[in-house]
Design a protein around this motif. Structure first.
Motif, PDB file in Angstrom:
ATOM      1  N   ASP A   1     117.768  63.001 -80.959  1.00 14.02           N
ATOM      2  CA  ASP A   1     117.938  63.245 -79.522  1.00 14.02           C
ATOM      3  C   ASP A   1     119.046  64.264 -79.275  1.00 14.02           C
ATOM      4  O   ASP A   1     118.902  65.160 -78.444  1.00 14.02           O
ATOM      5  N   TYR A   2     120.150  64.132 -80.002  1.00 17.06           N
ATOM      6  CA  TYR A   2     121.260  65.083 -79.880  1.00 17.06           C
ATOM      7  C   TYR A   2     120.810  66.485 -80.285  1.00 17.06           C
ATOM      8  O   TYR A   2     121.032  67.454 -79.559  1.00 17.06           O
TER       9      TYR A   2
ATOM     10  N   ASP B   1     108.499  66.448 -72.546  1.00 16.40           N
ATOM     11  CA  ASP B   1     108.163  65.296 -73.374  1.00 16.40           C
ATOM     12  C   ASP B   1     107.193  65.673 -74.489  1.00 16.40           C
ATOM     13  O   ASP B   1     107.312  65.183 -75.615  1.00 16.40           O
TER      14      ASP B   1
ATOM     15  N   ARG C   1     109.130  67.542 -77.070  1.00 21.54           N
ATOM     16  CA  ARG C   1     109.896  66.581 -77.890  1.00 21.54           C
ATOM     17  C   ARG C   1     109.022  66.020 -79.015  1.00 21.54           C
ATOM     18  O   ARG C   1     109.451  65.922 -80.164  1.00 21.54           O
TER      19      ARG C   1
ATOM     20  N   MET D   1     124.078  58.430 -79.020  1.00 26.14           N
ATOM     21  CA  MET D   1     122.827  59.167 -78.996  1.00 26.14           C
ATOM     22  C   MET D   1     122.326  59.338 -80.436  1.00 26.14           C
ATOM     23  O   MET D   1     123.098  59.648 -81.329  1.00 26.14           O
ATOM     24  N   LYS D   2     121.048  59.127 -80.656  1.00 25.37           N
ATOM     25  CA  LYS D   2     120.453  59.270 -81.980  1.00 25.37           C
ATOM     26  C   LYS D   2     120.502  60.736 -82.416  1.00 25.37           C
ATOM     27  O   LYS D   2     120.438  61.641 -81.569  1.00 25.37           O
TER      28      LYS D   2
ATOM     29  N   LYS E   1     109.712  66.691 -82.999  1.00 30.20           N
ATOM     30  CA  LYS E   1     109.920  65.563 -83.925  1.00 30.20           C
ATOM     31  C   LYS E   1     108.979  65.664 -85.121  1.00 30.20           C
ATOM     32  O   LYS E   1     109.407  65.553 -86.277  1.00 30.20           O
TER      33      LYS E   1
ATOM     34  N   PRO F   1     125.540  64.327 -88.459  1.00 32.11           N
ATOM     35  CA  PRO F   1     124.921  64.744 -87.197  1.00 32.11           C
ATOM     36  C   PRO F   1     125.157  66.227 -86.867  1.00 32.11           C
ATOM     37  O   PRO F   1     124.263  66.897 -86.354  1.00 32.11           O
TER      38      PRO F   1
ATOM     39  N   GLU G   1     118.369  68.016 -77.678  1.00 32.01           N
ATOM     40  CA  GLU G   1     119.033  68.482 -76.450  1.00 32.01           C
ATOM     41  C   GLU G   1     119.866  69.740 -76.714  1.00 32.01           C
ATOM     42  O   GLU G   1     119.892  70.650 -75.894  1.00 32.01           O
ATOM     43  N   GLN G   2     120.551  69.801 -77.862  1.00 32.36           N
ATOM     44  CA  GLN G   2     121.349  70.980 -78.209  1.00 32.36           C
ATOM     45  C   GLN G   2     120.457  72.207 -78.346  1.00 32.36           C
ATOM     46  O   GLN G   2     120.807  73.291 -77.877  1.00 32.36           O
TER      47      GLN G   2
END
Length: 177
Positions: A5-6, A58, A61, A1-2, A65, A80, A9-10
């Motif tokens: 993305d990690y 979405d 997200r 997982m990039k 970003k 990470p 989600e966290q």
């Protein structure tokens, strides 16, 4: 997982969906996105929706970003675990507060950075130095300064104590990679 993305989600696991709590200094939020952040994202063309209650995951997200991850140049951070911690702190406390926590943590570890809330090249270099040198020590320091900031918020305004349990959940556990 990039890494993004990690981290996304966290952080999303700690956000409780739509909220319209008048005691919350951020006002109305959804997916951890405040109305003010959404308005800015709309103005900049990141997302079209203007209603925070109807913000999709979405769309959140895309905002995370652009407004958080890219704004702090988090692709430049080599760890990470550290980058996910910084990202969550930034989402919860704001960019400047998160960077000040980074700078205070790094200074505690022996660096000599200005605590100005700006993620400049010196801060990034020191962050990556300590991510390589002693990632766990850096992680613990980041969480310690984050916790101290929460304590300070409650000391300055006792009405904010109602958020302390949720804030405490943001103090992450270090996981060996």
């Amino acid at each position: 997982m990039k890494p993004f993305d990690y981290a996304f989600e966290q952080t999303l696991c700690l956000e409780e969906g739509y909220s319209d709590d008048p005691a919350d200094r951020g006002g109305k939020t959804n997916w951890g996105i405040t109305e003010a952040t959404l308005k800015d994202a709309c103005t900049r063309g990141i997302v079209p929706t203007r209603d925070v209650a109807s913000l999709s995951k979405d769309q959140a997200r895309l905002i995370y970003k652009a407004e958080y991850w890219d704004a702090l140049k988090l692709d430049s951070v080599i760890s990470p675990a550290i980058v996910a911690e910084i990202f969550d702190t930034e989402v919860n406390m704001g960019r400047s507060a998160a960077v000040k926590i980074i700078q205070e943590a790094l200074n505690y570890l022996g660096e000599s950075l200005a605590v100005d809330g700006v993620m400049g090249m010196k801060t990034l270099a020191a962050l990556n130095k300590w991510s390589s040198k002693d990632e766990r020590a850096l992680f613990v320091c980041l969480n310690g300064f984050q916790f101290m900031r929460y304590v300070g918020i409650v000391e300055m305004n006792a009405s904010q104590k109602r958020f302390s349990r949720g804030w405490t959940k943001r103090i992450q556990t270090y996981k060996e990679g």
